[in-house]
Design an enzyme around this catalytic site. Structure first.
Site, PDB file in Angstrom:
ATOM      1  N   ASN A  66       0.442  -0.725   0.041  1.00  0.00           N
ATOM      2  CA  ASN A  66      -0.039  -0.309  -0.179  1.00  0.00           C
ATOM      3  C   ASN A  66       1.008   1.441   0.054  1.00  0.00           C
ATOM      4  OD1 ASN A  66      -2.105   2.083   0.537  1.00  0.00           O
ATOM      5  ND2 ASN A  66      -2.755   1.411   2.386  1.00  0.00           N
ATOM      6  N   TRP A  67       1.113   2.227  -1.240  1.00  0.00           N
ATOM      7  CA  TRP A  67       1.430   3.100  -0.807  1.00  0.00           C
ATOM      8  C   TRP A  67       1.142   3.927  -0.587  1.00  0.00           C
ATOM      9  CZ3 TRP A  67       4.291   1.533  -6.775  1.00  0.00           C
ATOM     10  CH2 TRP A  67       4.875   1.719  -7.429  1.00  0.00           C
ATOM     11  N   LYS A  68      -0.063   4.131  -0.633  1.00  0.00           N
ATOM     12  CA  LYS A  68      -0.483   5.130   0.036  1.00  0.00           C
ATOM     13  C   LYS A  68      -0.506   6.499  -0.841  1.00  0.00           C
ATOM     14  CE  LYS A  68      -0.110   3.613   4.967  1.00  0.00           C
ATOM     15  NZ  LYS A  68       0.114   3.913   6.053  1.00  0.00           N
ATOM     16  N   HIS A 123      -9.534   1.290   4.622  1.00  0.00           N
ATOM     17  CA  HIS A 123      -8.480   0.834   5.326  1.00  0.00           C
ATOM     18  C   HIS A 123      -8.315   1.804   6.512  1.00  0.00           C
ATOM     19  CE1 HIS A 123      -4.464   2.436   5.888  1.00  0.00           C
ATOM     20  NE2 HIS A 123      -3.958   1.617   5.313  1.00  0.00           N
ATOM     21  N   GLU A 148      -6.939   4.386   8.029  1.00  0.00           N
ATOM     22  CA  GLU A 148      -7.294   6.016   6.667  1.00  0.00           C
ATOM     23  C   GLU A 148      -8.305   6.543   5.809  1.00  0.00           C
ATOM     24  OE1 GLU A 148      -3.266   5.347   5.018  1.00  0.00           O
ATOM     25  OE2 GLU A 148      -2.305   4.512   6.797  1.00  0.00           O
ATOM     26  N   GLU A 164      -5.412  -5.440  10.362  1.00  0.00           N
ATOM     27  CA  GLU A 164      -4.970  -4.419  10.885  1.00  0.00           C
ATOM     28  C   GLU A 164      -4.921  -2.998  11.866  1.00  0.00           C
ATOM     29  OE1 GLU A 164      -2.450  -2.704   7.117  1.00  0.00           O
ATOM     30  OE2 GLU A 164      -4.075  -2.142   6.723  1.00  0.00           O
ATOM     31  N   GLY A 209       2.099   2.610  10.218  1.00  0.00           N
ATOM     32  CA  GLY A 209       2.799   4.085  10.353  1.00  0.00           C
ATOM     33  C   GLY A 209       3.751   3.775  11.961  1.00  0.00           C
ATOM     34  N   SER A 215       2.942  -2.503  10.600  1.00  0.00           N
ATOM     35  CA  SER A 215       4.900  -1.499  10.825  1.00  0.00           C
ATOM     36  C   SER A 215       5.226  -3.030  10.232  1.00  0.00           C
ATOM     37  CB  SER A 215       5.024  -1.177  11.874  1.00  0.00           C
ATOM     38  OG  SER A 215       4.743  -0.570  12.126  1.00  0.00           O
ATOM     39  N   GLY A 249       2.655  -1.172   4.127  1.00  0.00           N
ATOM     40  CA  GLY A 249       3.193   0.634   4.342  1.00  0.00           C
ATOM     41  C   GLY A 249       4.084   0.559   4.021  1.00  0.00           C
ATOM     42  N   GLY A 250       4.671   1.288   4.642  1.00  0.00           N
ATOM     43  CA  GLY A 250       6.355   2.153   4.885  1.00  0.00           C
ATOM     44  C   GLY A 250       7.333   1.067   4.380  1.00  0.00           C
TER      45      GLY A 250
HETATM   46  C1  PEP Z   1      -0.732  -0.168   5.848  1.00  0.00           C
HETATM   47  O1  PEP Z   1      -1.047   1.300   5.212  1.00  0.00           O
HETATM   48  O2  PEP Z   1      -2.251  -0.386   5.365  1.00  0.00           O
HETATM   49  C2  PEP Z   1      -0.238  -0.418   6.825  1.00  0.00           C
HETATM   50  C3  PEP Z   1      -0.055  -1.399   6.974  1.00  0.00           C
HETATM   51  O3  PEP Z   1       1.364   0.472   7.033  1.00  0.00           O
HETATM   52  P1  PEP Z   1       2.504   0.157   7.727  1.00  0.00           P
HETATM   53  O4  PEP Z   1       3.319  -0.849   7.014  1.00  0.00           O
HETATM   54  O5  PEP Z   1       2.835   1.653   7.224  1.00  0.00           O
HETATM   55  O6  PEP Z   1       2.332   0.512   8.506  1.00  0.00           O
END
Ligand code: PEP
Length: 263
Positions: free
Chosen positions: A23-25, A109, A111, A181, A187, A227, A248-249
């Site tokens: 997930n590049w957001k 998601h 967010e 999640e 994040g 994470s 994500g990150g």
């Molecule tokens: C996400 O955006 O779904 C996510 C899990 O982000 P991160 O890995 O940065 O926690």
């Protein structure tokens, strides 16, 4: 860990192929997305133990689909509208997503829930639309920190699942993927322990059995997100109950995401 030859997991005779998703957001221009894809594909060439999917932003979607064409990497969008078309300024429809060649979509998601008012009802409408259009839906659920700390994790997961799956016909929902999640782990660098993730996944699987049936529940992939990084990928993804990851990150750099895929 019990894996059969094809790379799928075998639990009670029900194989599930893991999905590792990026997930590049709201990161990466089309040029950056193409550079990532060009660098990433050789790193995972021939990897068929797991499915791999990239979720760029809408402006990079066509670029990434084109760059990944013919590879073992699928492409999806981070969000879409539930309506077929109409006066919804700024939104993307299922038909638009498919016309570009994308095959997957993230729904609900945290967010989107937090910053864009996405309710369980909206998640449900989007899920109906995705399934109708043959798009693989990755429905995200998870509790906030205060909910975990007050012992409400199970209740939150059940409410989100029941809302998301309202009136969904299991006969047409075989592609459904759930991503657990925990919001406090997204994040933040804080990761759920494998025990916490397994416990949540078992709650989710039991509820899928309750809403649909145990066959459906055993066949449904449940991803962990929050994470995930190369350093913790194997302790999480090595668990039979965890059928992949939403990252994500750590998915923003080709080497880092490839290391997670190949944990
Ligand atoms: C996400 O955006 O779904 C996510 C899990 O982000 P991160 O890995 O940065 O926690």
């Amino acid at each position: 860990m019990d894996r059969i030859k094809s790379g799928t997991r075998k639990i009670n005779q029900m194989p599930r192929k893991a999905l590792i998703a990026a997930n590049w957001k709201m990161f990466k221009t089309p040029a950056e997305a193409k550079a990532f894809t060009d660098a990433f594909l050789p790193l995972v060439a021939g990897h068929d133990r797991d499915e791999i999917a990239l979720f760029p932003s809408v402006t990079s979607l066509a670029t990434v689909v084109e760059a990944a064409a013919g590879s073992n990497v699928a492409v999806g969008l981070q969000n879409m509208h539930f309506a077929e078309e109409g006066a919804y300024t700024g939104e993307t429809s299922a038909a638009m997503l498919k016309a570009v060649g994308a095959t997957h979509v993230l729904i609900g998601h945290s967010e989107r829930r937090q910053y864009f008012n996405e309710t369980d009802e909206v998640v449900n409408k989007k899920l109906h639309t995705a399934l109708k259009h043959g798009i693989v839906p990755v429905v995200c659920v998870g509790e906030h920190l205060h909910e975990r700390e007050t012992g409400q994790t199970g209740l939150v997961l059940l409410k989100q699942l029941q809302g998301a799956l309202h009136n969904i016909d299991s006969a047409h929902a075989h592609s459904l993927v759930i991503a657990y999640e925990p919001v406090w782990a997204i994040g933040t660098g804080r990761t759920a322990t494998p025990e916490m993730a397994i416990e949540a996944h078992m709650i989710i699987r039991a509820e899928l059995a309750n809403i649909f049936d145990s066959h459906f529940a055993k066949a449904t992939r449940i991803l962990y997100g929050g994470s995930v990084k190369p350093e913790n990928a194997s302790e999480l993804l090595g668990q039979d109950e965890i059928d992949g990851a939403l990252v994500g990150g750590a998915s923003l750099k080709p080497e880092s995401f490839a290391a997670i895929v190949k944990y």
